[in-house]
Design a protein around this motif. Sequence first.
Motif, short mmCIF file in Angstrom:
data_model
loop_
_atom_site.label_atom_id
_atom_site.label_comp_id
_atom_site.label_asym_id
_atom_site.label_seq_id
_atom_site.Cartn_x
_atom_site.Cartn_y
_atom_site.Cartn_z
N LEU A 225 0.77 -0.93 -0.01
CA LEU A 225 0.22 0.21 0.11
C LEU A 225 0.52 1.31 -0.17
CD1 LEU A 225 -3.27 -0.93 2.89
CD2 LEU A 225 -3.45 -1.06 0.08
N PRO A 226 2.49 1.36 0.54
CA PRO A 226 2.74 3.15 0.29
C PRO A 226 3.18 2.84 -1.15
CG PRO A 226 3.46 0.94 2.37
CD PRO A 226 2.45 0.24 1.63
N GLY A 227 3.66 2.25 -1.65
CA GLY A 227 3.72 2.20 -2.73
C GLY A 227 2.66 2.12 -3.36
N VAL A 228 1.45 2.16 -4.04
CA VAL A 228 -0.38 2.11 -4.30
C VAL A 228 -0.73 3.35 -3.45
CG1 VAL A 228 -2.30 1.87 -4.53
CG2 VAL A 228 -1.28 -0.47 -4.18
N LYS A 229 -0.06 4.17 -2.68
CA LYS A 229 -0.04 5.25 -1.95
C LYS A 229 0.60 6.38 -2.90
CE LYS A 229 0.10 8.27 1.49
NZ LYS A 229 0.03 8.28 3.27
N GLU A 230 2.46 6.10 -3.54
CA GLU A 230 3.12 6.78 -3.63
C GLU A 230 2.38 6.98 -5.17
OE1 GLU A 230 6.94 5.62 -3.91
OE2 GLU A 230 7.32 6.06 -1.57
N ASN A 231 2.35 6.72 -5.44
CA ASN A 231 1.87 6.19 -6.90
C ASN A 231 0.44 6.56 -7.97
OD1 ASN A 231 3.34 3.93 -8.15
ND2 ASN A 231 2.30 2.60 -7.77
N LEU A 232 0.06 6.96 -6.89
CA LEU A 232 -1.45 7.70 -6.39
C LEU A 232 -1.58 9.40 -6.67
CD1 LEU A 232 -3.90 5.29 -4.57
CD2 LEU A 232 -4.21 5.24 -7.07
N MET A 233 -0.78 9.07 -5.89
CA MET A 233 -0.53 10.79 -5.94
C MET A 233 0.90 10.85 -6.86
SD MET A 233 0.73 10.73 -1.38
CE MET A 233 1.16 12.26 -1.41
N SER A 234 1.62 10.30 -7.43
CA SER A 234 2.36 10.64 -8.90
C SER A 234 1.36 11.42 -10.26
CB SER A 234 3.27 9.84 -8.95
OG SER A 234 3.62 10.12 -10.17
N ALA A 235 -0.58 10.41 -10.04
CA ALA A 235 -0.74 10.06 -10.47
C ALA A 235 -1.91 11.90 -10.74
CB ALA A 235 -1.94 9.10 -10.61
N PHE A 236 -1.98 12.32 -9.88
CA PHE A 236 -2.98 13.31 -9.28
C PHE A 236 -1.72 14.45 -8.90
CE2 PHE A 236 -6.28 10.63 -8.06
CZ PHE A 236 -6.91 10.81 -8.83
N LYS A 237 -0.46 14.45 -8.97
CA LYS A 237 0.57 15.83 -8.97
C LYS A 237 0.16 16.26 -7.79
CE LYS A 237 1.03 15.94 -14.16
NZ LYS A 237 0.60 14.74 -14.13
N THR A 238 0.05 15.34 -6.81
CA THR A 238 -0.22 16.59 -5.43
C THR A 238 0.80 15.31 -4.58
OG1 THR A 238 -1.71 16.45 -3.71
CG2 THR A 238 -1.59 14.52 -4.49
N THR A 239 1.45 16.84 -3.79
CA THR A 239 1.87 16.21 -2.85
C THR A 239 1.36 15.96 -1.04
OG1 THR A 239 2.66 18.27 -1.46
CG2 THR A 239 4.45 16.82 -3.34
N ASP A 240 -0.43 16.63 -0.85
CA ASP A 240 -1.12 16.26 0.21
C ASP A 240 -1.74 14.79 -0.13
OD1 ASP A 240 -2.24 16.80 2.09
OD2 ASP A 240 -2.76 18.48 1.47
N PRO A 241 -1.63 14.21 0.93
CA PRO A 241 -2.58 13.03 0.62
C PRO A 241 -3.87 13.22 1.23
CG PRO A 241 -1.17 12.24 2.20
CD PRO A 241 -0.40 13.62 1.68
N ASN A 242 -3.67 14.30 1.89
CA ASN A 242 -5.46 14.35 2.79
C ASN A 242 -6.07 15.57 1.84
OD1 ASN A 242 -4.64 12.76 4.86
ND2 ASN A 242 -2.82 14.57 5.19
N ALA A 243 -5.16 15.62 0.99
CA ALA A 243 -6.29 16.33 -0.62
C ALA A 243 -7.01 16.05 -0.71
CB ALA A 243 -5.23 17.66 -1.08
N GLU A 244 -8.61 16.14 -1.00
CA GLU A 244 -9.88 15.78 -1.71
C GLU A 244 -10.12 16.33 -3.09
OE1 GLU A 244 -13.31 16.61 1.23
OE2 GLU A 244 -12.92 15.43 2.61
N ILE A 245 -8.98 15.19 -3.63
CA ILE A 245 -9.10 15.37 -4.41
C ILE A 245 -9.57 14.45 -5.92
CG2 ILE A 245 -7.29 17.23 -4.44
CD1 ILE A 245 -4.93 15.19 -5.33
#
Length: 259
Positions: A225-245
């Motif tokens: 899951l940590p790797g999946v999280k990084e991939n999702l953040m990259s897809a959304f071009k965000t550094t904030d994992p708590n942003a509701e986007i």
Amino acid sequence: MTSEKPKEFQDKFGTVGKSYKTFRPTYTEELYSIIDSYCDSKRDLAIDCGCGSGQATVKLAKYFKKVIGFEPSQGQIENAVKTENVDFRLSPAEKIDLPSGSVDLITVATAVHWFDLPVFYQEAKRLLRDNGSLILFTTGFIQILNNDEAQKINDNFRSGTLGDYWAPIVKYVIDGYVDIKPPFENVERKTISLPKLMSVNDVIGIYSSWSGYASFIKAGNNDVLPGVKENLMSAFKTTDPNAEIVETNFPVYMVLSKK
């Protein structure tokens, strides 16, 4: 042939009970309005079988004098929401300790596909009064609407990484409950949408609540899951994992029937 006794219960969710309660989406008022419209005026007792931590159970309290949630997983019951006219009891759905003909409504939310269906259907027929309702519904898998790359990551995690770890019974959900067939003649089917704006952390929380993920970890695999999280953040071009986007949707498949 109908089984003589329920299958031995295998707790697929007890270890992720807290995640299940925290991250699974809440059913909308539209679903409860459909239930309310479908049931007749006698509203003394509703029971919710396989109730988990009780998110769906407590919503029925608005419409019924008494509601009882039955759940075989101790881990789920420990996370159940406490409400005045709602009780929670540790019990499999296939053997409910209530008198015959005493129940006005039986609901099962995202759980009936785990039951020993022939035994549960016999128990539902026993428990329901004449014209009582049996309403079965399930949330389908999360869909990410506003980012094609993120949706591919989502699909790959569910069907690729976890593909061999889902119980075969999960096919009922994938197929939209078309093979869930109550033991009564009066049956209706509906599909509604459950949209939700989420953060990347929320999506990861959803993944952590899946039975397939629990089986994946139990099998001794490293947590991906940590790797999946990084991939999702990259897809959304965000550094904030708590942003509701993350715009998501969960289809909800409903099977409504009357005795």
